[in-house]
Design an enzyme around this catalytic site. Structure first.
Site, mmCIF file in Angstrom:
data_model
loop_
_atom_site.group_PDB
_atom_site.id
_atom_site.type_symbol
_atom_site.label_atom_id
_atom_site.label_comp_id
_atom_site.label_asym_id
_atom_site.label_seq_id
_atom_site.Cartn_x
_atom_site.Cartn_y
_atom_site.Cartn_z
ATOM 1 N N ASP A 198 35.247 35.861 40.634
ATOM 2 C CA ASP A 198 35.479 36.935 39.988
ATOM 3 C C ASP A 198 34.141 38.286 40.028
ATOM 4 O OD1 ASP A 198 37.970 37.580 38.744
ATOM 5 O OD2 ASP A 198 37.436 36.361 36.868
ATOM 6 N N GLN A 217 40.218 33.529 33.090
ATOM 7 C CA GLN A 217 41.121 34.744 32.866
ATOM 8 C C GLN A 217 40.684 35.398 31.423
ATOM 9 O OE1 GLN A 217 43.122 35.876 34.964
ATOM 10 N NE2 GLN A 217 43.737 37.748 33.809
ATOM 11 N N LYS A 261 48.385 35.739 40.656
ATOM 12 C CA LYS A 261 47.370 35.229 41.392
ATOM 13 C C LYS A 261 47.755 33.966 42.115
ATOM 14 C CE LYS A 261 43.885 37.466 38.245
ATOM 15 N NZ LYS A 261 43.008 37.141 37.281
HETATM 16 N N1 GUN Z 1 41.404 40.113 33.208
HETATM 17 C C1 GUN Z 1 41.714 41.403 33.483
HETATM 18 N N2 GUN Z 1 41.356 41.574 34.801
HETATM 19 C C2 GUN Z 1 40.736 40.520 35.017
HETATM 20 C C3 GUN Z 1 40.067 39.788 36.352
HETATM 21 O O1 GUN Z 1 39.936 40.738 37.258
HETATM 22 N N3 GUN Z 1 39.620 38.651 36.357
HETATM 23 C C4 GUN Z 1 39.692 37.859 34.947
HETATM 24 N N4 GUN Z 1 39.191 36.785 35.168
HETATM 25 N N5 GUN Z 1 40.490 38.350 34.059
HETATM 26 C C5 GUN Z 1 40.738 39.668 34.012
#
Ligand code: GUN
Length: 281
Positions: free
Chosen positions: A117, A94, A50
């Site tokens: 998110d 996350q 990311k």
């Molecule tokens: N863990 C797995 N997929 C995601 C996501 O799209 N966002 C976040 N914050 N954590 C994740």
């Protein structure tokens, strides 16, 4: 018949190119914060990807990494600080978090305008009530973009979503419903999965069970989107769908890797820009 492979990597690259141009015209750079707690190898890789993608398009990211002993209070204080910081346009926690923490309570603390998110109840609820001005979860948003870009007609189609997580399954079902699909959600307690798969025009699978869905289960010409990422018996990365057998039956199919994964990141970056633009309007 051989299905067309939907290239998520190529579409994500196009989207990132477009974002880079748009961001290049801004007076300041959009910025988001990532909160990472504990040591989870997959999460560490996702976060690194990311941040790398953000850098490529001109978005700043700041990582707040905590060890697994971080307390709820400590994290709440950080979220409150980030909510007040006008230079931070987005906040992402996350997932998964260590079990000692109440992740939902932390997500609910995030300012709804900075919820890149799309996991805050207010964003989810507003979307479900018909508001289209909300931040939407990146993975389902990316799946929809892939389908639309491939020219898949959604209206009136029967769509099966396999998995009911807050991150993928539930928001995916809502997005497909909004596109006038007839949506079924299957999950770990569903008893007749092969039969449900056989009836579906569109299958979106997010179970994390390697190669569980066989080509022989699919309706001829089905559109198959694979959100799963696992390893097969040989340690090779694969999805929920047995790709080789599904390719013969499906009309469109996403590969793993190179399908949904790159789109999730592209959609997150799009959400950061969307949040920035709204905060600076
Ligand atoms: N863990 C797995 N997929 C995601 C996501 O799209 N966002 C976040 N914050 N954590 C994740």
């Amino acid at each position: 018949m051989s299905g067309k492979i939907i290239d998520g990597k190529a579409l994500a690259a196009e989207i990132k190119k477009d974002l880079k141009e748009k961001i290049g015209d801004l007076k300041t750079k959009p910025k988001f914060a990532i909160v990472l707690v504990g040591r989870n190898e997959a999460s560490e890789i996702y976060v690194k990807n990311k941040q790398k993608a953000a850098l490529e398009v001109g978005i700043e990211s700041v990582l707040y990494a905590f060890d697994e002993k971080a307390t709820q209070k400590e994290l709440e204080n950080l979220i409150e600080k980030l909510n007040k910081d006008c230079s931070v346009n987005g906040i992402l926690i996350q997932l998964p978090l260590p079990e000692s923490l109440d992740g939902q309570a932390l997500i609910e603390k995030i300012d709804v305008q900075k919820d890149v998110d799309g996991f805050c109840p207010l964003n989810i609820g507003r979307f479900e009530c018909g508001c289209r001005n909300t931040l939407v979860a990146a993975t389902p948003k990316g799946v929809l973009r892939l389908l639309e870009n491939a020219g898949v007609k959604l209206e009136g189609k029967s769509a099966l979503v396999i998995g009911r997580s807050n991150i993928v399954g539930k928001p995916m079902a809502m997005l497909l419903l909004e596109k006038n699909c007839t949506v079924t959600v299957a999950h770990s307690a569903t008893q007749n999965l092969p039969e449900l798969v056989r009836q579906a025009d569109i299958v979106v699978s997010a179970t994390g069970r390697a190669k569980m869905i066989k080509g022989s289960w699919l309706k001829k010409g089905a559109v198959v989107v694979d959100v799963g990422i696992s390893r097969d018996g040989n340690g090779k990365i694969c999805g929920d769908v047995d790709f080789e057998s599904a390719l013969d039956v499906a009309s469109y199919i996403t590969p793993v890797p190179g399908g949904v994964g790159p789109m999730t990141i592209a959609m997150l970056l799009e959400n950061v820009l969307e949040a920035y633009l709204k905060q600076n309007a």
